[in-house]
Design an enzyme around this catalytic site. Structure first.
Site, PDB file in Angstrom:
ATOM      1  N   ASP A 175      19.629  58.097 -65.280  1.00 50.05           N
ATOM      2  CA  ASP A 175      19.058  58.987 -64.269  1.00 50.05           C
ATOM      3  C   ASP A 175      17.528  58.961 -64.398  1.00 50.05           C
ATOM      4  O   ASP A 175      16.982  59.151 -65.488  1.00 50.05           O
ATOM      5  CB  ASP A 175      19.571  60.417 -64.467  1.00 50.05           C
ATOM      6  CG  ASP A 175      19.230  61.315 -63.283  1.00 50.05           C
ATOM      7  OD1 ASP A 175      20.053  61.397 -62.365  1.00 50.05           O
ATOM      8  OD2 ASP A 175      18.135  61.922 -63.302  1.00 50.05           O
ATOM      9  N   ILE A 176      16.836  58.695 -63.285  1.00 45.10           N
ATOM     10  CA  ILE A 176      15.363  58.660 -63.291  1.00 45.10           C
ATOM     11  C   ILE A 176      14.835  60.075 -63.513  1.00 45.10           C
ATOM     12  O   ILE A 176      15.255  61.014 -62.839  1.00 45.10           O
ATOM     13  CB  ILE A 176      14.828  58.085 -61.970  1.00 45.10           C
ATOM     14  CG1 ILE A 176      15.326  56.642 -61.777  1.00 45.10           C
ATOM     15  CG2 ILE A 176      13.296  58.108 -61.953  1.00 45.10           C
ATOM     16  CD1 ILE A 176      14.941  56.031 -60.447  1.00 45.10           C
ATOM     17  N   GLU A 182      19.334  59.434 -57.600  1.00 43.71           N
ATOM     18  CA  GLU A 182      18.571  58.631 -58.566  1.00 43.71           C
ATOM     19  C   GLU A 182      19.410  58.253 -59.770  1.00 43.71           C
ATOM     20  O   GLU A 182      18.876  57.884 -60.818  1.00 43.71           O
ATOM     21  CB  GLU A 182      17.325  59.395 -59.025  1.00 43.71           C
ATOM     22  CG  GLU A 182      17.579  60.637 -59.851  1.00 43.71           C
ATOM     23  CD  GLU A 182      17.834  61.899 -59.029  1.00 43.71           C
ATOM     24  OE1 GLU A 182      17.590  62.984 -59.566  1.00 43.71           O
ATOM     25  OE2 GLU A 182      18.262  61.789 -57.871  1.00 43.71           O
TER      26      GLU A 182
END
Length: 578
Positions: A311-312, A354
Protein backbone atom coordinates in the site's frame (compact mmCIF):
# COMPACT_ATOMS: atom_id res chain seq x y z
CA UNK A 1 8.13 -9.71 -44.96
CA UNK A 2 7.89 -11.13 -48.54
CA UNK A 3 10.91 -13.32 -47.88
CA UNK A 4 9.32 -14.64 -44.68
CA UNK A 5 6.12 -15.48 -46.56
CA UNK A 6 8.10 -17.23 -49.28
CA UNK A 7 10.02 -19.29 -46.72
CA UNK A 8 6.78 -20.18 -44.98
CA UNK A 9 5.19 -21.25 -48.26
CA UNK A 10 8.14 -23.50 -49.11
CA UNK A 11 8.08 -25.09 -45.67
CA UNK A 12 4.32 -25.55 -45.89
CA UNK A 13 4.54 -27.26 -49.27
CA UNK A 14 7.26 -29.55 -47.96
CA UNK A 15 5.14 -30.40 -44.94
CA UNK A 16 2.07 -31.12 -47.09
CA UNK A 17 4.09 -33.60 -49.15
CA UNK A 18 5.73 -35.22 -46.12
CA UNK A 19 2.39 -35.49 -44.27
CA UNK A 20 0.71 -37.19 -47.25
CA UNK A 21 3.63 -39.58 -47.51
CA UNK A 22 3.39 -40.48 -43.80
CA UNK A 23 -0.35 -40.82 -44.04
CA UNK A 24 -0.16 -43.24 -46.95
CA UNK A 25 2.32 -45.34 -44.95
CA UNK A 26 -0.17 -45.39 -42.08
CA UNK A 27 -3.05 -46.14 -44.44
CA UNK A 28 -1.22 -49.14 -45.84
CA UNK A 29 -1.19 -50.70 -42.36
CA UNK A 30 -4.89 -49.94 -41.83
CA UNK A 31 -5.85 -51.51 -45.17
CA UNK A 32 -3.88 -54.63 -44.23
CA UNK A 33 -6.04 -54.96 -41.11
CA UNK A 34 -9.22 -54.61 -43.18
CA UNK A 35 -8.04 -57.07 -45.84
CA UNK A 36 -7.05 -59.75 -43.33
CA UNK A 37 -9.98 -60.34 -40.98
CA UNK A 38 -9.41 -62.61 -37.98
CA UNK A 39 -11.14 -66.00 -37.98
CA UNK A 40 -13.36 -65.13 -35.09
CA UNK A 41 -15.06 -67.69 -32.88
CA UNK A 42 -17.16 -65.89 -30.31
CA UNK A 43 -19.69 -63.10 -30.70
CA UNK A 44 -17.57 -60.82 -28.51
CA UNK A 45 -14.61 -61.21 -30.85
CA UNK A 46 -16.85 -60.47 -33.83
CA UNK A 47 -18.10 -57.30 -32.15
CA UNK A 48 -14.57 -56.13 -31.31
CA UNK A 49 -13.39 -56.71 -34.88
CA UNK A 50 -16.43 -54.89 -36.27
CA UNK A 51 -15.73 -51.95 -34.00
CA UNK A 52 -12.09 -51.89 -35.12
CA UNK A 53 -13.20 -51.72 -38.77
CA UNK A 54 -15.63 -48.93 -37.90
CA UNK A 55 -12.86 -46.96 -36.14
CA UNK A 56 -10.52 -47.36 -39.11
CA UNK A 57 -13.18 -46.22 -41.58
CA UNK A 58 -14.14 -43.34 -39.28
CA UNK A 59 -10.50 -42.22 -39.00
CA UNK A 60 -9.87 -42.35 -42.76
CA UNK A 61 -13.10 -40.40 -43.34
CA UNK A 62 -11.87 -37.56 -41.14
CA UNK A 63 -8.19 -37.42 -42.07
CA UNK A 64 -7.84 -38.28 -45.77
CA UNK A 65 -9.78 -35.23 -47.11
CA UNK A 66 -7.68 -32.86 -44.96
CA UNK A 67 -4.65 -34.08 -46.89
CA UNK A 68 -6.37 -33.68 -50.28
CA UNK A 69 -7.69 -37.24 -50.63
CA UNK A 70 -11.36 -36.24 -50.84
CA UNK A 71 -12.72 -39.29 -52.68
CA UNK A 72 -10.99 -41.65 -50.28
CA UNK A 73 -12.75 -39.83 -47.44
CA UNK A 74 -16.17 -40.29 -49.08
CA UNK A 75 -15.61 -44.02 -49.61
CA UNK A 76 -14.38 -44.40 -46.01
CA UNK A 77 -17.52 -42.67 -44.74
CA UNK A 78 -19.70 -45.27 -46.48
CA UNK A 79 -17.47 -48.06 -45.14
CA UNK A 80 -17.75 -46.75 -41.58
CA UNK A 81 -21.52 -46.48 -41.94
CA UNK A 82 -21.68 -50.22 -42.68
CA UNK A 83 -20.08 -51.06 -39.34
CA UNK A 84 -21.53 -48.37 -37.10
CA UNK A 85 -24.13 -50.83 -35.75
CA UNK A 86 -21.36 -52.54 -33.74
CA UNK A 87 -21.63 -49.84 -31.05
CA UNK A 88 -25.32 -50.64 -30.51
CA UNK A 89 -25.39 -54.41 -29.99
CA UNK A 90 -27.39 -54.77 -26.78
CA UNK A 91 -30.45 -55.98 -28.65
CA UNK A 92 -28.61 -58.64 -30.74
CA UNK A 93 -28.15 -62.31 -29.83
CA UNK A 94 -25.10 -64.36 -30.80
CA UNK A 95 -26.69 -65.73 -34.00
CA UNK A 96 -27.92 -62.27 -34.96
CA UNK A 97 -24.41 -60.83 -34.51
CA UNK A 98 -22.90 -63.51 -36.74
CA UNK A 99 -25.50 -62.86 -39.44
CA UNK A 100 -25.02 -59.08 -39.18
CA UNK A 101 -21.24 -59.37 -39.51
CA UNK A 102 -21.58 -61.59 -42.57
CA UNK A 103 -24.02 -59.22 -44.29
CA UNK A 104 -21.86 -56.16 -43.55
CA UNK A 105 -18.72 -57.89 -44.71
CA UNK A 106 -20.33 -58.64 -48.07
CA UNK A 107 -21.79 -55.11 -48.35
CA UNK A 108 -18.50 -53.39 -47.50
CA UNK A 109 -16.24 -55.58 -49.64
CA UNK A 110 -16.69 -53.41 -52.74
CA UNK A 111 -16.02 -50.30 -50.65
CA UNK A 112 -12.82 -51.86 -49.32
CA UNK A 113 -11.73 -52.52 -52.92
CA UNK A 114 -12.38 -48.84 -53.72
CA UNK A 115 -10.27 -47.78 -50.74
CA UNK A 116 -7.46 -49.99 -52.01
CA UNK A 117 -7.71 -48.44 -55.48
CA UNK A 118 -7.73 -44.90 -54.05
CA UNK A 119 -4.68 -45.75 -52.01
CA UNK A 120 -2.76 -46.97 -55.07
CA UNK A 121 -3.79 -43.92 -57.14
CA UNK A 122 -2.69 -41.50 -54.42
CA UNK A 123 0.63 -43.28 -54.06
CA UNK A 124 1.27 -42.79 -57.81
CA UNK A 125 0.16 -39.14 -57.68
CA UNK A 126 2.49 -38.49 -54.78
CA UNK A 127 5.42 -39.66 -56.89
CA UNK A 128 4.41 -37.45 -59.83
CA UNK A 129 3.51 -34.13 -58.23
CA UNK A 130 3.13 -31.96 -55.18
CA UNK A 131 -0.07 -29.97 -55.08
CA UNK A 132 0.50 -26.26 -54.51
CA UNK A 133 -0.60 -25.01 -51.09
CA UNK A 134 -2.29 -21.60 -50.93
CA UNK A 135 -0.30 -18.64 -49.62
CA UNK A 136 -0.59 -18.29 -45.87
CA UNK A 137 -0.82 -15.05 -43.91
CA UNK A 138 1.85 -14.32 -41.35
CA UNK A 139 0.68 -15.00 -37.77
CA UNK A 140 -0.20 -11.79 -35.82
CA UNK A 141 2.71 -10.85 -33.56
CA UNK A 142 0.65 -11.07 -30.35
CA UNK A 143 -0.08 -14.73 -31.09
CA UNK A 144 3.51 -15.80 -31.75
CA UNK A 145 4.56 -18.33 -29.15
CA UNK A 146 1.01 -19.05 -27.97
CA UNK A 147 0.91 -22.57 -26.55
CA UNK A 148 -1.68 -24.96 -27.96
CA UNK A 149 -2.62 -28.53 -27.10
CA UNK A 150 -3.76 -30.86 -29.90
CA UNK A 151 -5.70 -33.87 -28.61
CA UNK A 152 -6.45 -36.60 -31.15
CA UNK A 153 -5.91 -40.36 -31.24
CA UNK A 154 -5.29 -40.27 -35.00
CA UNK A 155 -1.48 -40.14 -35.01
CA UNK A 156 -1.13 -38.90 -38.59
CA UNK A 157 -3.73 -36.14 -38.31
CA UNK A 158 -2.44 -35.09 -34.88
CA UNK A 159 1.13 -34.84 -36.18
CA UNK A 160 0.00 -33.00 -39.29
CA UNK A 161 -1.96 -30.38 -37.32
CA UNK A 162 0.80 -29.92 -34.76
CA UNK A 163 3.50 -29.40 -37.37
CA UNK A 164 1.36 -27.02 -39.46
CA UNK A 165 0.58 -24.95 -36.36
CA UNK A 166 4.25 -24.87 -35.35
CA UNK A 167 5.12 -23.56 -38.81
CA UNK A 168 2.75 -20.65 -38.19
CA UNK A 169 4.58 -19.72 -34.99
CA UNK A 170 2.69 -21.55 -32.22
CA UNK A 171 4.19 -23.78 -29.55
CA UNK A 172 2.28 -27.05 -29.78
CA UNK A 173 2.01 -30.09 -27.51
CA UNK A 174 0.28 -33.33 -28.53
CA UNK A 175 -1.86 -35.85 -26.66
CA UNK A 176 -3.16 -39.11 -28.09
CA UNK A 177 -5.65 -39.83 -25.33
CA UNK A 178 -7.69 -38.18 -22.58
CA UNK A 179 -5.39 -39.27 -19.75
CA UNK A 180 -2.31 -37.69 -21.35
CA UNK A 181 -4.27 -34.55 -22.23
CA UNK A 182 -5.44 -34.06 -18.63
CA UNK A 183 -1.88 -34.55 -17.35
CA UNK A 184 -0.53 -31.94 -19.77
CA UNK A 185 -3.33 -29.49 -18.94
CA UNK A 186 -2.47 -29.66 -15.26
CA UNK A 187 1.27 -29.29 -15.83
CA UNK A 188 1.36 -26.50 -18.43
CA UNK A 189 -0.33 -23.22 -19.30
CA UNK A 190 -2.14 -23.33 -22.65
CA UNK A 191 -3.94 -20.65 -24.62
CA UNK A 192 -6.16 -23.06 -26.61
CA UNK A 193 -6.96 -26.75 -27.01
CA UNK A 194 -8.19 -28.63 -30.08
CA UNK A 195 -10.07 -31.76 -29.06
CA UNK A 196 -11.18 -34.78 -31.04
CA UNK A 197 -14.50 -36.06 -29.70
CA UNK A 198 -14.25 -39.68 -30.78
CA UNK A 199 -11.20 -41.26 -29.18
CA UNK A 200 -10.48 -44.70 -27.80
CA UNK A 201 -10.86 -45.84 -25.05
CA UNK A 202 -12.22 -42.56 -23.53
CA UNK A 203 -14.16 -39.97 -25.49
CA UNK A 204 -13.23 -36.29 -25.61
CA UNK A 205 -16.22 -35.47 -23.40
CA UNK A 206 -14.14 -36.55 -20.39
CA UNK A 207 -12.00 -33.43 -20.77
CA UNK A 208 -15.02 -31.11 -20.50
CA UNK A 209 -15.61 -32.30 -16.94
CA UNK A 210 -11.98 -31.64 -16.01
CA UNK A 211 -12.08 -28.13 -17.49
CA UNK A 212 -15.31 -27.31 -15.67
CA UNK A 213 -14.03 -28.35 -12.24
CA UNK A 214 -10.45 -27.05 -12.34
CA UNK A 215 -10.03 -23.27 -11.81
CA UNK A 216 -6.60 -23.46 -13.44
CA UNK A 217 -8.01 -24.31 -16.88
CA UNK A 218 -11.75 -23.57 -16.83
CA UNK A 219 -11.31 -20.45 -18.99
CA UNK A 220 -9.26 -22.23 -21.66
CA UNK A 221 -10.75 -21.81 -25.18
CA UNK A 222 -11.66 -25.14 -26.78
CA UNK A 223 -12.16 -26.03 -30.43
CA UNK A 224 -13.83 -29.41 -30.93
CA UNK A 225 -13.08 -31.61 -33.94
CA UNK A 226 -15.51 -34.40 -34.79
CA UNK A 227 -15.92 -36.93 -37.55
CA UNK A 228 -19.69 -37.05 -36.84
CA UNK A 229 -21.92 -34.31 -38.19
CA UNK A 230 -24.47 -34.88 -35.44
CA UNK A 231 -26.44 -31.90 -34.11
CA UNK A 232 -26.72 -33.59 -30.70
CA UNK A 233 -22.93 -33.60 -30.42
CA UNK A 234 -22.76 -29.95 -31.47
CA UNK A 235 -25.36 -28.84 -28.93
CA UNK A 236 -23.89 -30.95 -26.14
CA UNK A 237 -20.37 -29.59 -26.76
CA UNK A 238 -21.48 -25.97 -26.73
CA UNK A 239 -23.51 -26.52 -23.57
CA UNK A 240 -20.51 -28.11 -21.89
CA UNK A 241 -18.28 -25.14 -22.75
CA UNK A 242 -16.87 -25.57 -26.27
CA UNK A 243 -16.06 -22.33 -28.12
CA UNK A 244 -16.21 -23.74 -31.65
CA UNK A 245 -17.10 -27.00 -33.42
CA UNK A 246 -15.52 -28.21 -36.68
CA UNK A 247 -16.61 -31.35 -38.53
CA UNK A 248 -14.08 -33.60 -40.24
CA UNK A 249 -13.06 -33.43 -42.99
CA UNK A 250 -12.09 -29.76 -42.93
CA UNK A 251 -9.74 -27.45 -44.79
CA UNK A 252 -6.69 -26.55 -42.76
CA UNK A 253 -6.97 -22.90 -43.80
CA UNK A 254 -10.43 -22.76 -42.22
CA UNK A 255 -9.19 -24.35 -38.99
CA UNK A 256 -6.20 -22.01 -38.82
CA UNK A 257 -8.40 -18.94 -39.24
CA UNK A 258 -10.77 -20.14 -36.49
CA UNK A 259 -7.87 -20.73 -34.09
CA UNK A 260 -6.45 -17.26 -34.73
CA UNK A 261 -9.82 -15.60 -34.20
CA UNK A 262 -10.51 -17.54 -31.00
CA UNK A 263 -7.12 -16.62 -29.56
CA UNK A 264 -7.47 -12.94 -30.46
CA UNK A 265 -10.99 -12.72 -29.03
CA UNK A 266 -9.92 -14.52 -25.86
CA UNK A 267 -7.06 -12.05 -25.45
CA UNK A 268 -9.45 -9.13 -25.89
CA UNK A 269 -11.93 -10.52 -23.34
CA UNK A 270 -9.16 -11.36 -20.87
CA UNK A 271 -7.78 -7.83 -21.20
CA UNK A 272 -11.18 -6.34 -20.38
CA UNK A 273 -12.07 -8.81 -17.63
CA UNK A 274 -8.74 -9.28 -15.87
CA UNK A 275 -6.71 -6.08 -16.38
CA UNK A 276 -6.81 -2.77 -14.54
CA UNK A 277 -7.50 -0.07 -17.18
CA UNK A 278 -5.41 2.61 -15.41
CA UNK A 279 -2.17 0.73 -14.77
CA UNK A 280 -2.42 -2.08 -17.33
CA UNK A 281 -1.55 -4.75 -14.75
CA UNK A 282 -3.96 -7.44 -13.56
CA UNK A 283 -7.01 -6.56 -11.45
CA UNK A 284 -8.49 -8.02 -8.26
CA UNK A 285 -10.69 -10.51 -10.15
CA UNK A 286 -7.69 -12.07 -11.89
CA UNK A 287 -5.63 -11.97 -8.70
CA UNK A 288 -8.23 -13.90 -6.71
CA UNK A 289 -8.48 -16.58 -9.41
CA UNK A 290 -4.72 -16.96 -9.73
CA UNK A 291 -4.22 -17.06 -5.98
CA UNK A 292 -6.27 -20.26 -5.83
CA UNK A 293 -4.48 -21.60 -8.92
CA UNK A 294 -1.05 -21.05 -7.38
CA UNK A 295 -2.15 -22.56 -4.07
CA UNK A 296 -3.26 -25.70 -5.94
CA UNK A 297 0.07 -25.81 -7.75
CA UNK A 298 2.08 -25.30 -4.54
CA UNK A 299 0.20 -28.11 -2.83
CA UNK A 300 0.63 -30.47 -5.77
CA UNK A 301 4.40 -29.94 -6.08
CA UNK A 302 5.10 -29.15 -2.41
CA UNK A 303 6.75 -25.83 -3.29
CA UNK A 304 6.83 -22.57 -1.29
CA UNK A 305 4.41 -19.79 -2.15
CA UNK A 306 4.39 -16.27 -0.72
CA UNK A 307 1.82 -13.49 -0.81
CA UNK A 308 2.64 -9.77 -0.52
CA UNK A 309 0.21 -6.86 -0.14
CA UNK A 310 1.60 -3.36 -0.75
CA UNK A 311 0.00 0.00 0.00
CA UNK A 312 1.45 3.40 -1.04
CA UNK A 313 1.93 5.61 2.02
CA UNK A 314 -0.09 8.85 2.31
CA UNK A 315 -1.64 8.40 -1.13
CA UNK A 316 -4.76 10.40 -0.25
CA UNK A 317 -2.50 13.37 0.46
CA UNK A 318 -1.05 13.03 -3.06
CA UNK A 319 -4.52 13.30 -4.60
CA UNK A 320 -5.56 16.14 -2.28
CA UNK A 321 -2.41 18.19 -2.84
CA UNK A 322 -1.59 17.55 -6.48
CA UNK A 323 -4.89 16.32 -7.96
CA UNK A 324 -6.15 12.97 -9.17
CA UNK A 325 -4.35 13.06 -12.57
CA UNK A 326 -1.00 13.19 -10.77
CA UNK A 327 -2.20 10.48 -8.38
CA UNK A 328 -3.02 8.31 -11.40
CA UNK A 329 0.46 8.96 -12.79
CA UNK A 330 2.02 7.82 -9.50
CA UNK A 331 -0.02 4.60 -9.64
CA UNK A 332 1.07 3.96 -13.23
CA UNK A 333 4.75 4.62 -12.50
CA UNK A 334 4.70 2.50 -9.35
CA UNK A 335 3.03 -0.38 -11.23
CA UNK A 336 5.72 -0.21 -13.89
CA UNK A 337 8.46 -0.17 -11.24
CA UNK A 338 7.03 -3.25 -9.51
CA UNK A 339 6.74 -5.11 -12.82
CA UNK A 340 10.35 -4.33 -13.72
CA UNK A 341 11.58 -5.70 -10.37
CA UNK A 342 9.58 -8.95 -10.43
CA UNK A 343 10.00 -12.19 -12.37
CA UNK A 344 7.79 -13.15 -15.31
CA UNK A 345 6.36 -15.96 -13.18
CA UNK A 346 5.30 -13.56 -10.40
CA UNK A 347 1.74 -12.26 -10.48
CA UNK A 348 1.18 -8.55 -9.85
CA UNK A 349 -2.26 -6.96 -9.55
CA UNK A 350 -3.86 -3.73 -8.43
CA UNK A 351 -6.30 -4.76 -5.71
CA UNK A 352 -7.99 -1.37 -5.51
CA UNK A 353 -7.04 2.26 -4.90
CA UNK A 354 -3.35 2.42 -3.98
CA UNK A 355 -3.18 -1.24 -2.87
CA UNK A 356 -1.28 -3.88 -4.84
CA UNK A 357 -0.91 -7.65 -4.47
CA UNK A 358 2.00 -9.87 -5.51
CA UNK A 359 2.00 -13.69 -5.68
CA UNK A 360 5.51 -15.15 -5.61
CA UNK A 361 5.59 -18.87 -6.62
CA UNK A 362 8.58 -20.86 -5.42
CA UNK A 363 9.65 -18.06 -3.03
CA UNK A 364 9.80 -18.27 0.77
CA UNK A 365 8.68 -15.40 3.00
CA UNK A 366 12.31 -14.64 3.90
CA UNK A 367 13.27 -14.35 0.22
CA UNK A 368 10.17 -12.24 -0.45
CA UNK A 369 11.13 -9.90 2.39
CA UNK A 370 14.55 -9.35 0.81
CA UNK A 371 12.97 -8.66 -2.58
CA UNK A 372 10.46 -6.18 -1.17
CA UNK A 373 13.12 -4.38 0.87
CA UNK A 374 15.24 -3.97 -2.28
CA UNK A 375 12.24 -2.48 -4.09
CA UNK A 376 11.48 -0.20 -1.13
CA UNK A 377 15.09 1.01 -1.10
CA UNK A 378 14.86 1.78 -4.82
CA UNK A 379 11.60 3.69 -4.27
CA UNK A 380 13.20 5.74 -1.51
CA UNK A 381 16.21 6.49 -3.68
CA UNK A 382 14.61 7.27 -7.04
CA UNK A 383 11.77 9.75 -7.75
CA UNK A 384 8.55 8.07 -8.85
CA UNK A 385 7.45 11.03 -11.00
CA UNK A 386 7.88 14.76 -11.54
CA UNK A 387 5.42 17.51 -10.64
CA UNK A 388 5.95 21.14 -11.58
CA UNK A 389 9.56 20.25 -12.46
CA UNK A 390 10.17 18.83 -8.97
CA UNK A 391 11.04 15.21 -8.29
CA UNK A 392 8.37 13.40 -6.27
CA UNK A 393 9.27 10.53 -3.96
CA UNK A 394 7.00 7.98 -2.28
CA UNK A 395 7.29 5.10 0.16
CA UNK A 396 5.11 2.07 0.74
CA UNK A 397 4.13 -0.37 3.46
CA UNK A 398 4.03 -4.11 2.75
CA UNK A 399 2.84 -7.26 4.51
CA UNK A 400 4.27 -10.70 3.71
CA UNK A 401 3.36 -14.26 4.60
CA UNK A 402 3.97 -17.72 3.11
CA UNK A 403 1.23 -20.22 2.37
CA UNK A 404 0.33 -22.78 5.01
CA UNK A 405 -1.85 -25.71 3.91
CA UNK A 406 -3.54 -25.80 7.31
CA UNK A 407 -5.32 -22.49 6.63
CA UNK A 408 -7.84 -21.31 4.04
CA UNK A 409 -6.92 -19.02 1.15
CA UNK A 410 -9.29 -16.36 2.50
CA UNK A 411 -7.68 -16.47 5.94
CA UNK A 412 -4.21 -16.29 4.38
CA UNK A 413 -5.15 -13.14 2.47
CA UNK A 414 -6.56 -11.59 5.66
CA UNK A 415 -3.35 -12.40 7.52
CA UNK A 416 -1.24 -10.62 4.91
CA UNK A 417 -3.64 -7.67 4.75
CA UNK A 418 -3.52 -7.29 8.54
CA UNK A 419 0.27 -7.48 8.41
CA UNK A 420 0.41 -4.67 5.88
CA UNK A 421 -1.80 -2.47 8.06
CA UNK A 422 0.35 -3.36 11.05
CA UNK A 423 3.36 -2.07 9.07
CA UNK A 424 1.45 1.19 8.60
CA UNK A 425 0.62 1.36 12.30
CA UNK A 426 4.32 0.90 13.12
CA UNK A 427 5.30 4.00 11.17
CA UNK A 428 4.87 3.09 7.46
CA UNK A 429 7.78 2.99 4.98
CA UNK A 430 8.59 -0.61 5.89
CA UNK A 431 8.15 -4.28 5.00
CA UNK A 432 6.71 -6.57 7.66
CA UNK A 433 6.78 -10.36 7.54
CA UNK A 434 4.55 -12.57 9.65
CA UNK A 435 4.10 -16.28 10.24
CA UNK A 436 0.82 -17.84 9.18
CA UNK A 437 -0.37 -18.36 12.75
CA UNK A 438 -3.18 -15.81 12.88
CA UNK A 439 -6.64 -17.35 12.70
CA UNK A 440 -10.12 -16.00 12.17
CA UNK A 441 -10.74 -16.34 15.90
CA UNK A 442 -7.46 -14.62 16.85
CA UNK A 443 -6.77 -11.73 14.41
CA UNK A 444 -3.82 -9.38 14.77
CA UNK A 445 -4.46 -6.46 17.07
CA UNK A 446 -4.16 -3.30 14.96
CA UNK A 447 -3.86 -0.39 17.31
CA UNK A 448 -4.50 3.01 15.81
CA UNK A 449 -2.04 5.78 16.71
CA UNK A 450 -3.36 8.08 19.42
CA UNK A 451 -6.51 5.99 19.62
CA UNK A 452 -9.39 7.81 21.31
CA UNK A 453 -12.81 6.49 22.20
CA UNK A 454 -14.48 5.27 19.02
CA UNK A 455 -18.23 4.98 18.59
CA UNK A 456 -19.76 2.40 16.27
CA UNK A 457 -23.46 2.37 15.38
CA UNK A 458 -24.88 -0.98 14.28
CA UNK A 459 -28.21 -0.37 12.51
CA UNK A 460 -30.02 -3.55 11.46
CA UNK A 461 -33.48 -4.97 12.16
CA UNK A 462 -31.96 -8.46 12.56
CA UNK A 463 -31.38 -8.72 16.33
CA UNK A 464 -29.10 -11.76 16.02
CA UNK A 465 -26.88 -10.06 13.46
CA UNK A 466 -26.65 -6.92 15.63
CA UNK A 467 -25.60 -9.07 18.59
CA UNK A 468 -22.95 -10.94 16.55
CA UNK A 469 -21.47 -7.71 15.21
CA UNK A 470 -21.49 -6.12 18.67
CA UNK A 471 -19.70 -9.14 20.14
CA UNK A 472 -17.07 -8.93 17.42
CA UNK A 473 -16.19 -5.33 18.35
CA UNK A 474 -16.43 -5.63 22.13
CA UNK A 475 -12.88 -6.98 22.38
CA UNK A 476 -11.69 -3.48 21.50
CA UNK A 477 -12.39 -0.31 23.50
CA UNK A 478 -15.23 0.81 21.27
CA UNK A 479 -18.50 2.40 22.34
CA UNK A 480 -21.28 0.38 20.67
CA UNK A 481 -24.78 1.67 19.87
CA UNK A 482 -27.55 -0.39 18.26
CA UNK A 483 -30.58 0.62 16.21
CA UNK A 484 -33.30 -1.69 14.91
CA UNK A 485 -35.01 0.73 12.49
CA UNK A 486 -34.11 3.56 10.13
CA UNK A 487 -35.67 6.38 12.18
CA UNK A 488 -33.62 5.46 15.25
CA UNK A 489 -30.46 5.13 13.14
CA UNK A 490 -31.00 8.59 11.64
CA UNK A 491 -31.50 10.19 15.07
CA UNK A 492 -28.33 8.59 16.47
CA UNK A 493 -26.31 9.62 13.42
CA UNK A 494 -27.40 13.24 13.93
CA UNK A 495 -27.20 13.44 17.72
CA UNK A 496 -24.30 11.13 18.65
CA UNK A 497 -22.23 11.49 15.46
CA UNK A 498 -20.59 8.03 15.64
CA UNK A 499 -17.26 7.36 13.95
CA UNK A 500 -18.59 4.33 12.08
CA UNK A 501 -22.13 3.34 11.11
CA UNK A 502 -22.88 -0.19 9.86
CA UNK A 503 -26.19 0.44 8.10
CA UNK A 504 -28.55 -2.18 6.64
CA UNK A 505 -30.25 -1.33 3.34
CA UNK A 506 -33.66 -2.75 4.31
CA UNK A 507 -35.11 -1.72 7.68
CA UNK A 508 -38.55 -0.75 9.08
CA UNK A 509 -39.52 2.90 9.03
CA UNK A 510 -36.72 4.14 6.80
CA UNK A 511 -34.45 2.06 4.59
CA UNK A 512 -30.70 2.55 4.65
CA UNK A 513 -30.98 4.37 1.33
CA UNK A 514 -33.57 6.73 2.77
CA UNK A 515 -31.37 7.43 5.80
CA UNK A 516 -28.47 8.34 3.50
CA UNK A 517 -30.69 10.49 1.30
CA UNK A 518 -32.08 12.40 4.30
CA UNK A 519 -28.61 12.96 5.74
CA UNK A 520 -27.44 14.32 2.40
CA UNK A 521 -30.53 16.47 1.76
CA UNK A 522 -30.65 18.01 5.25
CA UNK A 523 -26.88 18.25 5.65
CA UNK A 524 -26.98 16.69 9.11
CA UNK A 525 -24.31 14.02 8.68
CA UNK A 526 -21.19 14.53 10.79
CA UNK A 527 -18.02 14.92 8.75
CA UNK A 528 -16.22 12.24 10.76
CA UNK A 529 -18.90 9.54 10.35
CA UNK A 530 -18.09 6.81 7.84
CA UNK A 531 -20.91 4.54 6.71
CA UNK A 532 -20.71 0.89 5.63
CA UNK A 533 -23.89 -0.13 3.81
CA UNK A 534 -25.03 -3.76 4.17
CA UNK A 535 -27.18 -5.50 1.56
CA UNK A 536 -28.62 -8.96 1.06
CA UNK A 537 -28.81 -8.34 -2.71
CA UNK A 538 -25.70 -8.71 -4.85
CA UNK A 539 -26.73 -5.86 -7.15
CA UNK A 540 -24.35 -3.48 -8.90
CA UNK A 541 -27.24 -1.02 -9.19
CA UNK A 542 -27.66 -0.99 -5.40
CA UNK A 543 -23.93 -0.45 -4.94
CA UNK A 544 -23.89 2.57 -7.24
CA UNK A 545 -27.01 3.97 -5.62
CA UNK A 546 -25.56 3.64 -2.11
CA UNK A 547 -22.23 5.22 -3.06
CA UNK A 548 -23.95 8.14 -4.79
CA UNK A 549 -26.03 8.75 -1.67
CA UNK A 550 -22.87 8.99 0.42
CA UNK A 551 -21.96 5.50 1.66
CA UNK A 552 -18.21 5.02 2.12
CA UNK A 553 -18.18 1.25 1.63
CA UNK A 554 -20.49 -1.61 0.66
CA UNK A 555 -20.69 -5.21 1.89
CA UNK A 556 -22.92 -8.05 0.75
CA UNK A 557 -24.56 -10.57 3.06
CA UNK A 558 -23.53 -13.17 3.98
CA UNK A 559 -20.12 -11.92 5.12
CA UNK A 560 -17.59 -13.02 7.70
CA UNK A 561 -17.43 -11.01 10.93
CA UNK A 562 -13.67 -10.68 10.59
CA UNK A 563 -14.17 -9.07 7.15
CA UNK A 564 -16.37 -6.41 8.75
CA UNK A 565 -13.85 -5.85 11.54
CA UNK A 566 -11.04 -5.54 9.01
CA UNK A 567 -13.07 -3.05 6.94
CA UNK A 568 -13.76 -0.94 10.04
CA UNK A 569 -10.09 -1.03 11.09
CA UNK A 570 -9.00 0.15 7.65
CA UNK A 571 -11.52 3.00 7.59
CA UNK A 572 -10.59 4.17 11.07
CA UNK A 573 -6.89 3.98 10.33
CA UNK A 574 -7.30 5.89 7.06
CA UNK A 575 -9.37 8.57 8.82
CA UNK A 576 -6.75 9.06 11.57
CA UNK A 577 -3.85 8.95 9.12
CA UNK A 578 -5.17 11.67 6.88
Amino acid sequence: MDENIHDYEKASLSLEFESRQKYLDELRKQLEVLNNPTNTISSDEMIEQSREWYRIGHTIKGTAPILGMVRMGRVAALFAECWEWSYETNYLSGNDIQSQVQDCYIASRSLLNELQMEFEVNCKELLLEQKQAPLKEVLPSQLLGSRLLVVDDDRVLRSYLARKLRLEGYNVDEASNVETAIKLLKENDYQLITLDLMMHPQSGYEIFEVLKEDPMIKWLPMLVLSGRNDMKDVVRCFRMGADDFVTKPFRYEDLSARIQRMLLRHMEFALMAFNDPLTGIHNRRYFDLQLQVEVNRAQRYNEPLTLVIIDIDFFKAINDKHGHPFGDLVLQKFSHLLQSCLRNTDILARLGGEEFGVILPGITDLEAEQIMNRILEQVRREPIAQHDFFDYFITFSAGISSWNSNKSVQNWFQVVDYTMYKAKCNGRNRVLRTSYGMTRENPADLRLPSEKSITILIADDDRLLRTMLADQFRKKPYKLIEAQDGETAYRILVEDQPDICILDCIMPGMSGFEVLDRLRTEGTRAAKTQIILLSGRSSEEDVQKGLKLGADAYMFKPFSLIDVEMKVSKMLFAARSH
